[in-house]
Design a protein around this motif. Structure first.
Motif, PDB file in Angstrom:
ATOM      1  N   GLU A 281     108.200  -1.038   7.656  1.00 45.48           N
ATOM      2  CA  GLU A 281     107.760  -2.376   7.234  1.00 45.48           C
ATOM      3  C   GLU A 281     107.378  -3.244   8.435  1.00 45.48           C
ATOM      4  OE1 GLU A 281     107.105  -1.562   3.847  1.00 45.48           O
ATOM      5  OE2 GLU A 281     107.270  -3.753   3.836  1.00 45.48           O
ATOM      6  N   ASP A 282     107.801  -2.818   9.625  1.00 45.21           N
ATOM      7  CA  ASP A 282     107.381  -3.552  10.825  1.00 45.21           C
ATOM      8  C   ASP A 282     105.876  -3.454  11.038  1.00 45.21           C
ATOM      9  OD1 ASP A 282     107.930  -0.748  11.351  1.00 45.21           O
ATOM     10  OD2 ASP A 282     107.559  -1.189  13.468  1.00 45.21           O
ATOM     11  N   LEU A 283     105.246  -2.479  10.375  1.00 47.98           N
ATOM     12  CA  LEU A 283     103.797  -2.330  10.534  1.00 47.98           C
ATOM     13  C   LEU A 283     102.992  -3.119   9.501  1.00 47.98           C
ATOM     14  CD1 LEU A 283     103.579   1.443  11.505  1.00 47.98           C
ATOM     15  CD2 LEU A 283     103.375  -0.566  12.979  1.00 47.98           C
ATOM     16  N   LEU A 284     103.687  -3.782   8.597  1.00 44.03           N
ATOM     17  CA  LEU A 284     102.982  -4.667   7.669  1.00 44.03           C
ATOM     18  C   LEU A 284     102.406  -5.843   8.479  1.00 44.03           C
ATOM     19  CD1 LEU A 284     102.440  -5.215   4.594  1.00 44.03           C
ATOM     20  CD2 LEU A 284     104.513  -6.609   4.597  1.00 44.03           C
ATOM     21  N   HIS A 285     101.285  -6.373   8.054  1.00 47.70           N
ATOM     22  CA  HIS A 285     100.664  -7.505   8.744  1.00 47.70           C
ATOM     23  C   HIS A 285     101.687  -8.622   8.954  1.00 47.70           C
ATOM     24  CE1 HIS A 285      97.945 -10.465  10.126  1.00 47.70           C
ATOM     25  NE2 HIS A 285      97.810 -11.109   8.976  1.00 47.70           N
ATOM     26  N   GLY A 286     101.759  -9.097  10.174  1.00 44.71           N
ATOM     27  CA  GLY A 286     102.748 -10.129  10.492  1.00 44.71           C
ATOM     28  C   GLY A 286     104.003  -9.550  11.107  1.00 44.71           C
ATOM     29  N   GLY A 287     104.210  -8.258  10.931  1.00 44.12           N
ATOM     30  CA  GLY A 287     105.316  -7.619  11.623  1.00 44.12           C
ATOM     31  C   GLY A 287     106.630  -7.604  10.878  1.00 44.12           C
ATOM     32  N   ALA A 288     106.628  -7.856   9.597  1.00 42.10           N
ATOM     33  CA  ALA A 288     107.860  -7.779   8.812  1.00 42.10           C
ATOM     34  C   ALA A 288     107.521  -7.689   7.333  1.00 42.10           C
ATOM     35  CB  ALA A 288     108.746  -8.988   9.066  1.00 42.10           C
ATOM     36  N   HIS A 289     108.518  -7.290   6.558  1.00 41.73           N
ATOM     37  CA  HIS A 289     108.353  -7.153   5.111  1.00 41.73           C
ATOM     38  C   HIS A 289     108.054  -8.480   4.423  1.00 41.73           C
ATOM     39  CE1 HIS A 289     112.381  -8.759   5.443  1.00 41.73           C
ATOM     40  NE2 HIS A 289     112.354  -9.028   4.153  1.00 41.73           N
ATOM     41  N   LYS A 290     108.226  -9.577   5.135  1.00 42.63           N
ATOM     42  CA  LYS A 290     108.172 -10.901   4.508  1.00 42.63           C
ATOM     43  C   LYS A 290     106.842 -11.189   3.820  1.00 42.63           C
ATOM     44  CE  LYS A 290     112.281 -12.617   5.493  1.00 42.63           C
ATOM     45  NZ  LYS A 290     113.224 -12.961   4.405  1.00 42.63           N
ATOM     46  N   LEU A 291     105.748 -10.584   4.312  1.00 43.15           N
ATOM     47  CA  LEU A 291     104.435 -10.888   3.722  1.00 43.15           C
ATOM     48  C   LEU A 291     104.367 -10.493   2.244  1.00 43.15           C
ATOM     49  CD1 LEU A 291     101.541 -11.975   4.252  1.00 43.15           C
ATOM     50  CD2 LEU A 291     100.854  -9.601   4.637  1.00 43.15           C
ATOM     51  N   ASN A 292     105.067  -9.440   1.858  1.00 39.97           N
ATOM     52  CA  ASN A 292     105.028  -8.995   0.451  1.00 39.97           C
ATOM     53  C   ASN A 292     105.336 -10.155  -0.486  1.00 39.97           C
ATOM     54  OD1 ASN A 292     104.672  -6.309   1.343  1.00 39.97           O
ATOM     55  ND2 ASN A 292     106.888  -5.996   1.470  1.00 39.97           N
ATOM     56  N   ASN A 293     106.413 -10.852  -0.161  1.00 38.31           N
ATOM     57  CA  ASN A 293     106.855 -11.968  -1.000  1.00 38.31           C
ATOM     58  C   ASN A 293     105.978 -13.205  -0.813  1.00 38.31           C
ATOM     59  OD1 ASN A 293     108.571 -13.845  -2.450  1.00 38.31           O
ATOM     60  ND2 ASN A 293     109.430 -14.412  -0.457  1.00 38.31           N
ATOM     61  N   ALA A 294     105.683 -13.528   0.443  1.00 42.78           N
ATOM     62  CA  ALA A 294     104.927 -14.756   0.712  1.00 42.78           C
ATOM     63  C   ALA A 294     103.545 -14.693   0.054  1.00 42.78           C
ATOM     64  CB  ALA A 294     104.799 -14.978   2.216  1.00 42.78           C
ATOM     65  N   LEU A 295     102.879 -13.549   0.195  1.00 40.50           N
ATOM     66  CA  LEU A 295     101.545 -13.405  -0.398  1.00 40.50           C
ATOM     67  C   LEU A 295     101.636 -13.496  -1.921  1.00 40.50           C
ATOM     68  CD1 LEU A 295      98.576 -12.880   0.390  1.00 40.50           C
ATOM     69  CD2 LEU A 295      99.016 -10.443   0.068  1.00 40.50           C
ATOM     70  N   GLY A 296     102.645 -12.854  -2.475  1.00 38.04           N
ATOM     71  CA  GLY A 296     102.833 -12.899  -3.925  1.00 38.04           C
ATOM     72  C   GLY A 296     103.029 -14.324  -4.426  1.00 38.04           C
ATOM     73  N   GLN A 297     103.881 -15.068  -3.744  1.00 34.32           N
ATOM     74  CA  GLN A 297     104.179 -16.426  -4.229  1.00 34.32           C
ATOM     75  C   GLN A 297     103.039 -17.405  -3.995  1.00 34.32           C
ATOM     76  OE1 GLN A 297     107.956 -18.360  -4.141  1.00 34.32           O
ATOM     77  NE2 GLN A 297     108.957 -16.568  -3.288  1.00 34.32           N
TER      78      GLN A 297
END
Lengths: 282, 416
Positions: B79-95
């Motif tokens: 998940e460190d390879l997700l854009h931004g460098g953390a899993h956090k984008l999954n939730n932020a983009l969704g919301q």
């Protein structure tokens, strides 16, 4: 008739708030007593919680001062017992302190309300407890003859109003505007609109959030409220005293003066009976 | 109107000021329609944007040298390879996308380590929404690169100075903003915490981690893992990684918390020198839900501590608390020193500089290899760039066996 109902029975009620123990136990006792001398009909007495999410900066700071001076739920009940006032007291706090109260054999709303009722508390207002989660506290209040005040916000409509109406007792706390607590120089224009939604409710309507002067109090009563709730404008006086290092007796006098201004403002707002002069309360 | 749900056993619920309740009901309705029922193709757009903008799917990597060290098969979900460098984008983009569907025109968020703040700022720039992020003063000081990234993406960063100035205070302050501006603002909460529907909704946006990982394990290893490990602060990467494995009863799930400097609490000062909420917390109500919290005897919330800002929180997601109560998830913890060792180990053995949060989970394997079975899945929830300054400082003050010689940096004035 409950003592809170009596307090609203003859003319507009002035309902001030202070955080118990702010800035220290002894001074705070005299401050609360000064509110009664200034005309308080009901007093909302804050039991400080570490995460007061409904409070603006003024009351947050008061809560920090009280906690740092050692206020705890147990001390709070001692404080209530030590208070020399004759008006009804409403405990304002957050739900976690209620949920945790008691000893390991028995913790929760029942233990909290029993202790509060024994000590002389007449009602509760819990800003982070919506009607949906209030069942256990409502039951405990019924068992011990206490009132459970609910807040309605400018955003509260439809089914939510009905849900709150079915659970509220004592008075309904009408939040005059969105946001957190805090004194304002201008009064919200949503007050009248908020009151219109609940004209048919059979509990007194007290308006709070942002009221800081006698003129505000007058206009709130003119808009149809049965009472005015004032917190931050009073807490500001306590904070100012701390800042300047004023003696407690000076601060108490200022609080009494401010309370009188607000009480008189509320009285001016009362509709005159039969077009005659405003009835005065004794 | 939707029914009142959102309970996980005894936990969950909606303990918020009345002013927020209508917005929460509106959000419940939007969650059910757009996320659960895919109305207007919301989830299709979300998945497409996660792929195009976020770079999903993230890889599952077989970790050769860790596997060798532990004589077991270690797989890393990257998940460190997700854009931004953390899993956090999954939730932020969704919301943020959901807020757009709901017609909101302003986004607010809290952040601890700054990872959720940066993810929200990125998502807002990507979707054209104004964004304000509340961040504790102390966290601003220890996560400066992330503050700068948020500013670069056009977000306002508002310091929170009350209390110790960490995540707990930032959440309270964001709730206050929301109470004032609730009619047009959406609060993008950063973890599986808060009032219903947030815990369920954030889990469902993070669920993609385990949807991918479970499939990838089957493809690569030909089996499911014996144990699945990840760090737990609020618990969003934890629930995201566990969600699809919960029904696989043969798979052991480990939530690795921050043991900080000690598990003992200083009740007098109201300080827990750890963030091990699942391991040591008790049933309470914090930030809108009933869950396990670090609190004193009276119910006052304690200040937590971890060397990792992202784990430094006195509460935890209600669903995770329930899974631990039911025995489905095992809560364990790793202290600051061991987390730093884990940080250096992954950097040296696999060429991956992990977030300090993720380093906690790796470190658990080091000392508990025998209980974890033959196939281990470990989530690298984020990369460690944001932590470099902290690691430099913290490594300097301690006796960390596997740390590189960092005196060189001290000599150049790189840290105090």
């Amino acid at each position: 008739m409950s003592s809170i109902a009596e307090a609203f029975a003859d003319g507009p009620a002035f309902v001030p708030y202070l955080a118990a123990g702010d800035p220290d136990y002894e001074s705070s006792l005299t401050y609360v007593e000064a509110l009664e001398r200034g005309g308080a009909d009901v007093i909302e007495l804050g039991l400080p919680f570490s995460e007061p999410i409904a409070e603006g900066p003024t009351i947050q700071s008061a809560i920090v001062r009280a906690l740092e001076a050692g206020m705890t739920p147990t001390r709070y009940f001692e404080f209530v017992a030590d208070l020399d006032v004759d008006v009804p007291l409403v405990c304002m706090t957050y739900y976690n302190l209620i949920a945790q109260f008691g000893d390991d054999g028995e913790r929760g709303p029942e233990a909290f309300v029993r202790r509060a009722a024994e000590t002389g508390i007449d009602g509760f207002v819990v800003p982070d407890l919506p009607a949906e989660e209030a069942g256990p506290l409502r039951e405990a209040c019924d068992e011990y003859g206490c009132e459970l005040v609910f807040i309605i916000a400018p955003t509260t409509r439809g089914e939510r109003l009905e849900r709150i109406m079915s659970q509220v007792s004592g008075y309904v706390y009408v939040q005059a505007r969105l946001g957190t607590t805090g004194a304002r120089t201008a009064l919200s224009d949503r007050t009248a609109e908020s009151l219109e939604r609940i004209t048919d409710w059979d509990v007194p309507k007290a308006v709070g959030f942002g009221i800081s002067t006698g003129d505000h109090a007058q206009r709130v009563i003119e808009a149809g409220a049965d009472g005015v709730i004032v917190g931050s404008a009073l807490v500001d006086i306590v904070a100012q005293g701390v800042e300047r290092g004023d003696p407690a007796v000076t601060v108490a006098d200022r609080l009494e003066g401010k309370a009188r201004e607000l009480t008189e403002g509320a009285l001016r707002g009362m509709p005159a009976a039969d077009g005659g002069p405003h009835p005065e309360r004794t | 109107m939707s029914s009142h749900t959102g309970k996980f056993g005894e936990y969950g619920g909606q303990y918020v000021p009345e002013a927020l309740m209508p917005a929460i009901e509106e959000l419940e309705d939007a969650y059910e329609r757009y996320v659960l029922d895919n109305e207007d193709g919301f989830m299709n757009e979300f998945r497409q944007r996660l792929a195009d903008f976020g770079g999903r799917p993230t890889p599952l990597q077989y970790a050769d040298r860790l596997s060798e060290r532990y004589d077991t098969d270690v797989y890393l979900k990257r998940e460190d390879l997700l854009h931004g460098g953390a899993h956090k984008l999954n939730n932020a983009l969704g919301q943020v996308l959901l807020a757009k569907y709901m017609g909101k025109d302003r986004i607010i968020a809290e952040t601890g380590a700054g990872q959720h703040g940066t993810a929200t700022a990125m998502a807002c720039a990507h979707l054209g929404m104004p964004c304000e992020v509340y961040m504790g003063r102390r966290d601003i000081n220890r996560q400066r690169p992330n503050v700068f990234r948020m500013r670069l993406n056009g977000a306002e960063v508002t310091p929170v100075t009350v209390g110790r100035g960490t995540l707990k205070e930032a959440i309270s302050e964001t709730m206050r903003d929301w109470a004032e501006n609730v009619e047009h603002t959406h609060y993008v909460i950063g973890s599986v915490v808060g009032p219903h529907p947030f815990p369920a909704m954030v889990r469902d946006f993070q669920r993609v981690i385990s949807e991918e990982a479970r499939e990838q394990m089957r493809d690569r290893a030909g089996c499911l893992p014996d144990s699945v490990l990840t760090c737990a602060g609020g618990g969003s990467n934890t629930m995201g990684l566990f969600a699809e494995f919960i029904d696989d009863e043969e798979v052991d799930l480990y939530a690795v918390e921050a043991g900080g400097s000690s598990l003992a609490v200083d009740a007098e000062e109201g300080v827990a020198p750890n963030s091990a909420t699942l391991s040591t917390g008790t049933d309470g109500v914090l930030h809108g839900s009933r869950t396990r919290v670090l609190q004193d005897y009276d119910g006052q919330i304690m200040e937590s501590h971890s060397v990792s800002a992202g784990l430094d929180y006195a509460g935890v997601g209600p669903e995770l608390a329930d899974l631990v109560d039911r025995g489905r998830v095992t809560a364990v913890n790793v202290d600051d020193d061991n987390a730093l060792e884990g940080f250096h180990r992954l950097s040296q053995l696999e060429g991956i500089i992990p977030a300090l949060e993720s380093a906690h989970a790796l470190s658990y394997i080091e000392n508990n290899r025998d209980e974890l079975g033959d196939v281990i899945l470990l989530n690298i929830s984020g990369r460690g760039d944001k932590d470099l300054e902290t690691v430099l400082e913290e490594t300097h003050g301690r006796d960390i066996e596997n740390a590189p010689d960092i005196e060189t940096f001290g000599a150049t004035g790189g840290f105090q």
